[in-house]
Design a protein around this motif. Structure first.
Motif, PDB file in Angstrom:
ATOM      1  N   THR A   1       0.875  -1.166  -0.035  1.00 26.52           N
ATOM      2  CA  THR A   1      -0.093  -0.121   0.176  1.00 26.52           C
ATOM      3  C   THR A   1       0.929   1.325  -0.026  1.00 26.52           C
ATOM      4  OG1 THR A   1      -0.115   0.032   2.488  1.00 26.52           O
ATOM      5  CG2 THR A   1      -1.594  -1.044   1.189  1.00 26.52           C
ATOM      6  N   ALA A   2       0.314   2.359  -0.471  1.00 29.62           N
ATOM      7  CA  ALA A   2       1.130   3.458  -0.664  1.00 29.62           C
ATOM      8  C   ALA A   2       0.939   4.274   0.923  1.00 29.62           C
ATOM      9  CB  ALA A   2       0.473   4.497  -1.716  1.00 29.62           C
ATOM     10  N   LEU A   3       2.181   4.832   1.161  1.00 26.23           N
ATOM     11  CA  LEU A   3       2.013   5.454   2.572  1.00 26.23           C
ATOM     12  C   LEU A   3       3.063   6.803   2.230  1.00 26.23           C
ATOM     13  CD1 LEU A   3       2.020   5.413   5.668  1.00 26.23           C
ATOM     14  CD2 LEU A   3       4.153   4.137   5.641  1.00 26.23           C
TER      15      LEU A   3
ATOM     16  N   THR B   1       2.612  -0.749  16.073  1.00 28.17           N
ATOM     17  CA  THR B   1       1.839   0.107  15.570  1.00 28.17           C
ATOM     18  C   THR B   1       2.105  -0.016  13.756  1.00 28.17           C
ATOM     19  OG1 THR B   1       2.379   1.449  17.296  1.00 28.17           O
ATOM     20  CG2 THR B   1       1.428   2.523  14.965  1.00 28.17           C
ATOM     21  N   LEU B   2       1.148  -0.497  13.107  1.00 28.14           N
ATOM     22  CA  LEU B   2       1.043  -0.664  11.749  1.00 28.14           C
ATOM     23  C   LEU B   2       1.199   0.583  11.021  1.00 28.14           C
ATOM     24  CD1 LEU B   2      -1.761  -3.536  11.104  1.00 28.14           C
ATOM     25  CD2 LEU B   2       0.811  -3.483  11.448  1.00 28.14           C
ATOM     26  N   ALA B   3       2.318   0.701  10.078  1.00 28.49           N
ATOM     27  CA  ALA B   3       2.675   1.819   9.211  1.00 28.49           C
ATOM     28  C   ALA B   3       1.739   2.300   8.501  1.00 28.49           C
ATOM     29  CB  ALA B   3       4.074   1.655   8.509  1.00 28.49           C
ATOM     30  N   SER B   4       0.900   1.418   7.858  1.00 26.07           N
ATOM     31  CA  SER B   4      -0.171   1.570   6.966  1.00 26.07           C
ATOM     32  C   SER B   4      -1.395   2.344   7.457  1.00 26.07           C
ATOM     33  CB  SER B   4      -0.704   0.171   6.373  1.00 26.07           C
ATOM     34  OG  SER B   4      -1.154  -0.530   7.284  1.00 26.07           O
ATOM     35  N   MET B   5      -1.701   2.357   8.943  1.00 24.49           N
ATOM     36  CA  MET B   5      -2.589   2.793   9.503  1.00 24.49           C
ATOM     37  C   MET B   5      -2.316   4.287   9.964  1.00 24.49           C
ATOM     38  SD  MET B   5      -3.483  -0.081  12.314  1.00 24.49           S
ATOM     39  CE  MET B   5      -4.822   0.974  13.131  1.00 24.49           C
TER      40      MET B   5
ATOM     41  N   THR C   1       7.457   9.152   0.563  1.00 22.62           N
ATOM     42  CA  THR C   1       6.267   8.549  -0.014  1.00 22.62           C
ATOM     43  C   THR C   1       6.949   7.167  -0.497  1.00 22.62           C
ATOM     44  OG1 THR C   1       5.338  10.519  -0.810  1.00 22.62           O
ATOM     45  CG2 THR C   1       4.583   8.343  -2.285  1.00 22.62           C
ATOM     46  N   LEU C   2       6.260   5.993   0.038  1.00 24.93           N
ATOM     47  CA  LEU C   2       6.645   4.773   0.160  1.00 24.93           C
ATOM     48  C   LEU C   2       5.606   3.694  -0.322  1.00 24.93           C
ATOM     49  CD1 LEU C   2       8.062   4.911   3.680  1.00 24.93           C
ATOM     50  CD2 LEU C   2       9.515   5.345   1.489  1.00 24.93           C
ATOM     51  N   ARG C   3       5.975   2.657  -0.561  1.00 22.14           N
ATOM     52  CA  ARG C   3       5.006   1.466  -0.642  1.00 22.14           C
ATOM     53  C   ARG C   3       5.427   0.495   0.350  1.00 22.14           C
ATOM     54  NH1 ARG C   3       1.423   1.957  -4.367  1.00 22.14           N
ATOM     55  NH2 ARG C   3       0.870  -0.127  -4.250  1.00 22.14           N
ATOM     56  N   VAL C   4       4.450   0.018   1.193  1.00 22.48           N
ATOM     57  CA  VAL C   4       4.827  -1.005   2.410  1.00 22.48           C
ATOM     58  C   VAL C   4       3.828  -2.150   2.487  1.00 22.48           C
ATOM     59  CG1 VAL C   4       5.966   0.978   3.594  1.00 22.48           C
ATOM     60  CG2 VAL C   4       3.508   0.282   4.007  1.00 22.48           C
TER      61      VAL C   4
ATOM     62  N   GLN D   1       3.832  -4.391   7.922  1.00 21.92           N
ATOM     63  CA  GLN D   1       4.807  -3.646   8.583  1.00 21.92           C
ATOM     64  C   GLN D   1       4.575  -2.748   9.675  1.00 21.92           C
ATOM     65  OE1 GLN D   1       7.053  -2.551   5.000  1.00 21.92           O
ATOM     66  NE2 GLN D   1       8.955  -3.185   6.062  1.00 21.92           N
ATOM     67  N   SER D   2       5.369  -2.694  10.510  1.00 22.28           N
ATOM     68  CA  SER D   2       5.271  -1.861  11.835  1.00 22.28           C
ATOM     69  C   SER D   2       6.093  -0.465  11.386  1.00 22.28           C
ATOM     70  CB  SER D   2       6.004  -2.353  13.053  1.00 22.28           C
ATOM     71  OG  SER D   2       7.118  -2.427  12.886  1.00 22.28           O
ATOM     72  N   ILE D   3       5.552   0.491  12.171  1.00 18.17           N
ATOM     73  CA  ILE D   3       6.330   1.783  11.755  1.00 18.17           C
ATOM     74  C   ILE D   3       7.904   1.298  12.143  1.00 18.17           C
ATOM     75  CG2 ILE D   3       6.686   4.172  12.898  1.00 18.17           C
ATOM     76  CD1 ILE D   3       3.668   4.288  13.073  1.00 18.17           C
TER      77      ILE D   3
END
Length: 202
Positions: A51-53, A111-115, A63-66, A70-72
Protein backbone atom coordinates in the motif's frame (compact mmCIF):
# COMPACT_ATOMS: atom_id res chain seq x y z
CA UNK A 1 9.50 -75.93 1.90
CA UNK A 2 8.17 -73.16 -0.34
CA UNK A 3 10.00 -69.83 -0.10
CA UNK A 4 8.00 -66.79 0.92
CA UNK A 5 7.74 -64.51 -2.19
CA UNK A 6 8.13 -61.44 0.05
CA UNK A 7 11.56 -62.69 1.12
CA UNK A 8 12.63 -62.93 -2.53
CA UNK A 9 11.18 -59.52 -3.45
CA UNK A 10 11.02 -57.20 -0.39
CA UNK A 11 8.53 -54.29 -0.71
CA UNK A 12 11.29 -51.66 -0.39
CA UNK A 13 14.72 -51.31 -2.06
CA UNK A 14 17.56 -52.98 -0.21
CA UNK A 15 20.58 -50.70 0.10
CA UNK A 16 24.11 -51.84 0.58
CA UNK A 17 26.11 -50.38 3.44
CA UNK A 18 27.98 -48.12 0.99
CA UNK A 19 24.74 -46.84 -0.58
CA UNK A 20 23.22 -46.17 2.85
CA UNK A 21 26.27 -44.11 3.85
CA UNK A 22 26.10 -42.14 0.59
CA UNK A 23 22.40 -41.31 1.14
CA UNK A 24 23.09 -40.25 4.74
CA UNK A 25 26.01 -38.03 3.69
CA UNK A 26 23.84 -36.39 1.04
CA UNK A 27 21.09 -35.67 3.55
CA UNK A 28 23.59 -34.14 5.99
CA UNK A 29 25.04 -31.93 3.24
CA UNK A 30 21.56 -30.80 2.21
CA UNK A 31 20.64 -29.94 5.80
CA UNK A 32 23.80 -27.85 6.11
CA UNK A 33 22.79 -25.53 3.25
CA UNK A 34 21.65 -22.09 4.43
CA UNK A 35 17.92 -21.56 4.33
CA UNK A 36 16.58 -18.74 2.17
CA UNK A 37 13.45 -17.56 4.01
CA UNK A 38 10.74 -15.86 2.02
CA UNK A 39 10.41 -12.50 3.71
CA UNK A 40 7.42 -10.20 3.48
CA UNK A 41 9.41 -7.88 1.23
CA UNK A 42 10.52 -10.65 -1.16
CA UNK A 43 7.20 -12.50 -1.36
CA UNK A 44 5.39 -11.92 -4.69
CA UNK A 45 2.07 -11.93 -2.85
CA UNK A 46 3.35 -9.24 -0.46
CA UNK A 47 4.49 -7.10 -3.39
CA UNK A 48 1.02 -7.28 -4.92
CA UNK A 49 -0.59 -6.20 -1.65
CA UNK A 50 1.70 -3.25 -0.90
CA UNK A 51 0.00 0.00 0.00
CA UNK A 52 1.09 3.58 -0.56
CA UNK A 53 2.21 5.48 2.51
CA UNK A 54 3.12 9.14 2.87
CA UNK A 55 4.71 10.14 6.16
CA UNK A 56 6.82 13.02 7.39
CA UNK A 57 9.74 11.84 9.50
CA UNK A 58 11.80 14.44 11.34
CA UNK A 59 10.51 17.13 9.00
CA UNK A 60 11.23 15.21 5.81
CA UNK A 61 8.39 13.85 3.63
CA UNK A 62 8.56 10.26 2.37
CA UNK A 63 6.29 8.48 -0.09
CA UNK A 64 6.70 4.72 0.23
CA UNK A 65 5.10 1.44 -0.71
CA UNK A 66 4.89 -0.84 2.30
CA UNK A 67 3.55 -4.23 3.23
CA UNK A 68 0.38 -3.57 5.25
CA UNK A 69 1.75 -5.90 7.93
CA UNK A 70 4.86 -3.80 8.53
CA UNK A 71 5.22 -1.87 11.75
CA UNK A 72 6.37 1.72 11.84
CA UNK A 73 9.48 0.44 13.64
CA UNK A 74 10.42 -1.81 10.72
CA UNK A 75 9.73 0.94 8.17
CA UNK A 76 11.96 3.34 10.10
CA UNK A 77 14.80 0.88 10.58
CA UNK A 78 14.70 -1.20 7.38
CA UNK A 79 13.31 1.19 4.77
CA UNK A 80 14.44 4.63 5.96
CA UNK A 81 17.62 3.41 7.70
CA UNK A 82 16.79 5.32 10.89
CA UNK A 83 18.21 2.80 13.34
CA UNK A 84 18.25 5.08 16.39
CA UNK A 85 14.83 3.71 17.31
CA UNK A 86 15.65 0.35 18.88
CA UNK A 87 13.93 -3.00 18.52
CA UNK A 88 13.93 -4.41 22.04
CA UNK A 89 11.24 -6.91 23.00
CA UNK A 90 9.16 -6.35 19.81
CA UNK A 91 6.09 -6.92 21.99
CA UNK A 92 5.37 -3.41 23.26
CA UNK A 93 6.65 -4.17 26.75
CA UNK A 94 10.03 -2.42 27.04
CA UNK A 95 9.54 0.99 25.41
CA UNK A 96 12.88 0.96 23.55
CA UNK A 97 11.05 1.75 20.29
CA UNK A 98 9.10 4.75 21.60
CA UNK A 99 8.63 7.54 19.06
CA UNK A 100 6.28 10.50 18.70
CA UNK A 101 3.48 10.26 16.12
CA UNK A 102 1.57 13.50 15.66
CA UNK A 103 2.99 14.61 19.00
CA UNK A 104 1.89 11.52 20.93
CA UNK A 105 4.29 8.88 22.18
CA UNK A 106 3.72 5.32 20.97
CA UNK A 107 5.58 2.03 20.92
CA UNK A 108 6.36 1.70 17.24
CA UNK A 109 6.84 -2.08 17.23
CA UNK A 110 3.09 -2.65 17.69
CA UNK A 111 1.91 0.12 15.37
CA UNK A 112 1.16 -0.68 11.73
CA UNK A 113 2.69 1.88 9.41
CA UNK A 114 -0.21 1.63 6.95
CA UNK A 115 -2.59 2.99 9.61
CA UNK A 116 -0.73 6.30 9.81
CA UNK A 117 -0.75 7.64 6.30
CA UNK A 118 -0.07 11.38 6.47
CA UNK A 119 1.35 11.18 9.99
CA UNK A 120 4.11 13.39 11.37
CA UNK A 121 6.72 11.21 13.07
CA UNK A 122 9.59 12.26 15.29
CA UNK A 123 12.49 9.96 16.17
CA UNK A 124 15.68 10.40 18.16
CA UNK A 125 17.57 11.36 14.97
CA UNK A 126 15.43 14.47 14.56
CA UNK A 127 16.13 16.05 17.94
CA UNK A 128 19.48 17.68 17.31
CA UNK A 129 19.61 21.04 15.55
CA UNK A 130 22.66 22.04 13.50
CA UNK A 131 24.78 19.56 15.43
CA UNK A 132 23.56 20.72 18.84
CA UNK A 133 21.86 18.23 21.14
CA UNK A 134 18.29 18.73 22.29
CA UNK A 135 18.13 20.06 25.88
CA UNK A 136 16.71 16.72 27.09
CA UNK A 137 19.59 14.85 25.46
CA UNK A 138 22.02 17.18 27.23
CA UNK A 139 20.17 16.62 30.51
CA UNK A 140 20.52 12.84 30.13
CA UNK A 141 24.27 13.30 29.81
CA UNK A 142 24.46 15.77 32.68
CA UNK A 143 22.40 13.64 35.07
CA UNK A 144 23.93 10.34 33.89
CA UNK A 145 20.58 9.02 32.77
CA UNK A 146 22.12 6.22 30.74
CA UNK A 147 24.56 3.35 31.00
CA UNK A 148 24.60 0.93 28.05
CA UNK A 149 22.44 3.36 26.07
CA UNK A 150 20.23 0.81 24.32
CA UNK A 151 17.00 2.07 25.90
CA UNK A 152 18.05 5.73 25.83
CA UNK A 153 16.40 6.78 22.53
CA UNK A 154 13.07 5.41 23.74
CA UNK A 155 13.55 6.95 27.18
CA UNK A 156 14.25 10.37 25.69
CA UNK A 157 11.30 10.26 23.27
CA UNK A 158 9.03 9.09 26.09
CA UNK A 159 10.42 11.85 28.30
CA UNK A 160 9.54 14.44 25.67
CA UNK A 161 6.02 13.05 25.49
CA UNK A 162 5.76 13.02 29.27
CA UNK A 163 6.77 16.69 29.44
CA UNK A 164 4.38 17.69 26.62
CA UNK A 165 1.53 15.90 28.38
CA UNK A 166 2.16 17.85 31.57
CA UNK A 167 3.23 14.79 33.56
CA UNK A 168 6.70 15.96 34.53
CA UNK A 169 5.75 18.23 37.40
CA UNK A 170 7.68 16.34 40.06
CA UNK A 171 10.23 13.51 40.42
CA UNK A 172 7.49 11.48 42.09
CA UNK A 173 5.12 11.82 39.14
CA UNK A 174 7.56 11.00 36.34
CA UNK A 175 8.22 7.30 37.11
CA UNK A 176 4.49 6.56 36.94
CA UNK A 177 4.03 8.18 33.54
CA UNK A 178 7.24 6.63 32.15
CA UNK A 179 6.70 3.18 33.63
CA UNK A 180 6.39 1.67 30.15
CA UNK A 181 10.08 2.37 29.50
CA UNK A 182 12.41 -0.21 31.01
CA UNK A 183 16.10 0.40 31.73
CA UNK A 184 17.77 -2.92 32.41
CA UNK A 185 20.87 -1.09 33.67
CA UNK A 186 18.79 0.60 36.36
CA UNK A 187 19.64 4.21 35.48
CA UNK A 188 16.21 5.39 36.65
CA UNK A 189 17.38 8.08 39.11
CA UNK A 190 19.30 9.86 36.35
CA UNK A 191 16.45 9.45 33.86
CA UNK A 192 13.93 10.94 36.28
CA UNK A 193 16.31 13.77 37.18
CA UNK A 194 16.85 14.62 33.50
CA UNK A 195 13.14 14.68 32.68
CA UNK A 196 12.34 16.65 35.84
CA UNK A 197 15.07 19.15 35.00
CA UNK A 198 13.73 19.91 31.52
CA UNK A 199 10.12 19.60 32.65
CA UNK A 200 10.78 22.28 35.24
CA UNK A 201 12.05 24.67 32.58
CA UNK A 202 8.99 24.42 30.34
Amino acid sequence: MTENPSELHPPFPVLSRREALQVTAGAVALAALPLQPVTAASSPAAAMNETALTITVNGRAHTLRVDPRQSILDVLRETLDLTGTKKGCNQGACGACTILVDGRRIVSCLTLASMHDGARIETIEGLETDGALHPLQEAFVEHEGLQCGFCTPGQIMSGLGCIAEGHAGSPEEIPFWMSGNICRCGAYPGIVAAVADIGGRT
